[in-house]
Motif scaffolding. Sequence first.
Motif, PDB file in Angstrom:
ATOM      1  N   PRO A   1       0.840  -1.066   0.228  1.00 58.32           N
ATOM      2  CA  PRO A   1      -0.080   0.056   0.258  1.00 58.32           C
ATOM      3  C   PRO A   1       0.540   1.356   0.009  1.00 58.32           C
TER       4      PRO A   1
ATOM      5  N   SER B   1      -0.922   4.225   1.416  1.00 61.14           N
ATOM      6  CA  SER B   1      -1.194   4.710   2.208  1.00 61.14           C
ATOM      7  C   SER B   1      -1.739   5.805   2.102  1.00 61.14           C
TER       8      SER B   1
ATOM      9  N   ALA C   1      -5.034   7.537   0.009  1.00 66.74           N
ATOM     10  CA  ALA C   1      -6.236   6.797  -0.426  1.00 66.74           C
ATOM     11  C   ALA C   1      -6.561   6.956  -1.440  1.00 66.74           C
ATOM     12  N   ALA C   2      -5.914   7.724  -2.100  1.00 66.10           N
ATOM     13  CA  ALA C   2      -6.463   8.118  -3.375  1.00 66.10           C
ATOM     14  C   ALA C   2      -6.117   7.295  -4.357  1.00 66.10           C
TER      15      ALA C   2
ATOM     16  N   ASP D   1      -4.026   4.172  -3.304  1.00 71.15           N
ATOM     17  CA  ASP D   1      -4.578   2.750  -2.816  1.00 71.15           C
ATOM     18  C   ASP D   1      -6.247   2.202  -2.818  1.00 71.15           C
ATOM     19  N   GLU D   2      -7.005   3.252  -3.001  1.00 66.64           N
ATOM     20  CA  GLU D   2      -8.683   2.800  -3.576  1.00 66.64           C
ATOM     21  C   GLU D   2      -8.888   2.957  -5.026  1.00 66.64           C
ATOM     22  N   LYS D   3      -7.855   3.306  -5.424  1.00 65.85           N
ATOM     23  CA  LYS D   3      -7.799   2.246  -7.481  1.00 65.85           C
ATOM     24  C   LYS D   3      -6.958   1.573  -7.855  1.00 65.85           C
TER      25      LYS D   3
ATOM     26  N   ALA E   1      -7.204  -1.658  -5.502  1.00 68.91           N
ATOM     27  CA  ALA E   1      -8.001  -2.193  -5.007  1.00 68.91           C
ATOM     28  C   ALA E   1      -6.934  -2.724  -3.768  1.00 68.91           C
ATOM     29  N   GLY E   2      -6.283  -1.779  -3.190  1.00 64.83           N
ATOM     30  CA  GLY E   2      -5.358  -2.341  -1.592  1.00 64.83           C
ATOM     31  C   GLY E   2      -4.337  -1.427  -1.798  1.00 64.83           C
TER      32      GLY E   2
ATOM     33  N   GLY F   1      -8.777  -2.227 -11.691  1.00 66.83           N
ATOM     34  CA  GLY F   1      -8.831  -1.323 -10.715  1.00 66.83           C
ATOM     35  C   GLY F   1      -9.496  -0.071 -11.973  1.00 66.83           C
TER      36      GLY F   1
ATOM     37  N   ALA G   1      -5.851   7.366 -11.535  1.00 68.07           N
ATOM     38  CA  ALA G   1      -6.340   8.350 -10.705  1.00 68.07           C
ATOM     39  C   ALA G   1      -4.810   9.262 -10.962  1.00 68.07           C
TER      40      ALA G   1
ATOM     41  N   ASP H   1      -9.309  14.956  -2.155  1.00 65.65           N
ATOM     42  CA  ASP H   1      -9.662  14.568  -2.922  1.00 65.65           C
ATOM     43  C   ASP H   1      -9.684  15.665  -4.183  1.00 65.65           C
TER      44      ASP H   1
END
Length: 244
Positions: free
Chosen positions: A29, A31, A33-34, A36-38, A40-41, A210, A213, A234
């Motif tokens: 990861p 760490s 979020a912008a 890791d979310e894309k 899938a972890g 995925g 970004a 975000d």
Amino acid sequence: MLPSPNLAVLREAVRRLEAGRRKHAGLLPFSVAALDEKLAGGLALGAVHDVAGGEGAADDAAATLFVAGILARLSGPVLWCLARPDFFAPGPAQAGLAPDRVIYAEVREEAARLASCEEGLRHASLAGVVVELSRLSMVQSRRLQLAAEEGGGLGIVLRRWRRAGDAAGFSQPNAAATRWRISAAPSVSLPVPGIGLPRWRVELLRCRGGGTADVILEACDEQGHLGLPAGLADRAFGARRRRA
């Protein structure tokens, strides 16, 4: 005469067979979020990832440090297959990749660098392998991907362009799990004279299974971690997103 099988059905069957044989080496990861979310972890281990700088020398340096930061967060030795003898070790060291962890292999011919990378990826003792290339075909990337799956380590193709026209090939399809473009971005202005924290535009152009970004992040710290600047959470960089 039997009817011809549906091509889409055959492709799906092949995909499932390949997925069943593939080693699940885990995720690394960011760490953030912008990203890791894309992903899938996190960034898939046991896989090959394609990274390039933007358009200038500063972007090339940013891409190199981005790669160094990823490797800094892994444990074990790293093989770096160089295209030219211009690697400046103190730079990646600032992103957490200590020089004594890196095995440098200067190989002029791209075919030989690919072979060195493929061999390195098959060794489970290496945490990661970087190969500097100007081009990467589907066949070449597939061989590297299979080697990474066998060894379980992280493979990174770092694009180094010999000519300006070579960059056009970056958009061509290959078997890499992700494709990235890293560019230098303006630093935050300081209230007093001085140099602000370096920032990068990090574009995840493609991720198998995925999303994509396009974010502004603070450059890697001494442990290889990226940071999301305050006030930019975000928010994407720019009004339009480019696709690979």
